[in-house]
Scaffold this motif. Structure first.
Motif, short mmCIF file in Angstrom:
data_model
loop_
_atom_site.label_atom_id
_atom_site.label_comp_id
_atom_site.label_asym_id
_atom_site.label_seq_id
_atom_site.Cartn_x
_atom_site.Cartn_y
_atom_site.Cartn_z
N VAL A 179 -33.44 -33.36 18.72
CA VAL A 179 -33.25 -34.72 18.23
C VAL A 179 -34.51 -35.50 18.60
N SER A 180 -34.94 -36.39 17.72
CA SER A 180 -36.08 -37.24 18.01
C SER A 180 -35.74 -38.69 17.69
N ASP A 181 -36.20 -39.59 18.55
CA ASP A 181 -36.05 -41.02 18.28
C ASP A 181 -37.38 -41.63 17.85
N GLY A 182 -38.35 -40.78 17.55
CA GLY A 182 -39.67 -41.23 17.15
C GLY A 182 -40.65 -41.32 18.31
N LYS A 183 -40.14 -41.51 19.51
CA LYS A 183 -40.98 -41.56 20.71
C LYS A 183 -40.84 -40.29 21.53
N TYR A 184 -39.62 -39.75 21.60
CA TYR A 184 -39.34 -38.57 22.40
C TYR A 184 -38.63 -37.51 21.58
N LEU A 185 -38.80 -36.27 22.02
CA LEU A 185 -38.09 -35.14 21.46
C LEU A 185 -37.09 -34.67 22.53
N TYR A 186 -35.83 -34.61 22.16
CA TYR A 186 -34.76 -34.22 23.08
C TYR A 186 -34.24 -32.85 22.66
N ARG A 187 -33.91 -32.01 23.65
CA ARG A 187 -33.28 -30.73 23.34
C ARG A 187 -32.39 -30.31 24.49
N ALA A 188 -31.39 -29.52 24.16
CA ALA A 188 -30.46 -29.03 25.16
C ALA A 188 -30.03 -27.62 24.78
N LYS A 189 -29.81 -26.79 25.78
CA LYS A 189 -29.31 -25.45 25.55
C LYS A 189 -27.80 -25.45 25.78
N SER A 190 -27.13 -24.72 24.94
CA SER A 190 -25.68 -24.59 25.08
C SER A 190 -25.37 -23.55 26.15
N PRO A 191 -24.35 -23.79 26.95
CA PRO A 191 -23.96 -22.77 27.94
C PRO A 191 -23.41 -21.54 27.23
N LYS A 192 -23.46 -20.40 27.90
CA LYS A 192 -22.93 -19.16 27.34
C LYS A 192 -21.41 -19.26 27.29
N ILE A 193 -20.85 -19.02 26.11
CA ILE A 193 -19.40 -19.05 25.93
C ILE A 193 -18.99 -17.90 25.01
N LYS A 194 -17.70 -17.58 25.02
CA LYS A 194 -17.17 -16.61 24.08
C LYS A 194 -16.84 -17.36 22.79
N VAL A 195 -17.55 -17.02 21.71
CA VAL A 195 -17.36 -17.69 20.43
C VAL A 195 -16.22 -17.01 19.69
N VAL A 196 -15.22 -17.81 19.28
CA VAL A 196 -14.09 -17.30 18.51
C VAL A 196 -14.36 -17.45 17.02
N ASP A 197 -14.89 -18.62 16.61
CA ASP A 197 -15.16 -18.89 15.20
C ASP A 197 -16.22 -19.98 15.12
N ARG A 198 -17.19 -19.82 14.22
CA ARG A 198 -18.28 -20.79 14.09
C ARG A 198 -17.98 -21.90 13.08
N THR A 199 -16.88 -21.77 12.36
CA THR A 199 -16.54 -22.74 11.32
C THR A 199 -16.44 -24.15 11.90
N GLY A 200 -17.21 -25.07 11.36
CA GLY A 200 -17.12 -26.48 11.74
C GLY A 200 -17.94 -26.88 12.95
N ALA A 201 -18.65 -25.95 13.58
CA ALA A 201 -19.39 -26.29 14.80
C ALA A 201 -20.51 -27.30 14.55
N GLY A 202 -21.19 -27.18 13.42
CA GLY A 202 -22.26 -28.15 13.09
C GLY A 202 -21.70 -29.54 12.85
N ASP A 203 -20.60 -29.61 12.11
CA ASP A 203 -19.95 -30.90 11.87
C ASP A 203 -19.41 -31.47 13.18
N ALA A 204 -18.90 -30.59 14.06
CA ALA A 204 -18.39 -31.04 15.35
C ALA A 204 -19.51 -31.65 16.19
N PHE A 205 -20.70 -31.01 16.14
CA PHE A 205 -21.83 -31.59 16.87
C PHE A 205 -22.17 -32.96 16.29
N GLY A 206 -22.26 -33.04 14.97
CA GLY A 206 -22.62 -34.30 14.31
C GLY A 206 -21.66 -35.42 14.64
N SER A 207 -20.37 -35.16 14.57
CA SER A 207 -19.38 -36.21 14.85
C SER A 207 -19.39 -36.58 16.33
N GLY A 208 -19.56 -35.60 17.20
CA GLY A 208 -19.65 -35.89 18.64
C GLY A 208 -20.90 -36.68 18.97
#
Length: 84
Positions: free
Chosen positions: A1-30
């Motif tokens: 993510v960038s606000d024009g001044k800084y670039l932000y990034r985060a790594k996701s912790p290791k988890i057991k993924v059951v289903d990827r459906t909706g994860a991008g939308d979930a990130f966006g809404s969160g």
């Protein structure tokens, strides 16, 4: 993510993924919810990542999404100046 001044990034912790459906939308809404509630990109990334992780742990696009007041794991957000 960038606000024009800084670039932000985060790594996701290791988890057991059951289903990827909706994860991008979930990130966006969160992310949007976090930014509205807290007003910072850092907090928005925290909530977006937490919501996406919660979604990945369950089947479908809606099951597992975070609810108000629910506890969630925080991630380390790195921030660096944008190159011009």
């Amino acid at each position: 993510v960038s606000d024009g001044k800084y670039l932000y990034r985060a790594k996701s912790p290791k988890i057991k993924v059951v289903d990827r459906t909706g994860a991008g939308d979930a990130f966006g809404s969160g992310f949007v919810s976090g930014f509205i509630k807290k007003g910072t990109v850092d907090e928005a990334i925290q909530m977006g990542t937490a919501n996406a992780i919660a979604c990945l742990k369950d089947w479908g696009a809606k099951d597992g999404l975070l609810r108000s007041g629910q506890k969630w794991q925080r991630v380390k957000v790195e921030k660096e100046p944008c190159l011009k």
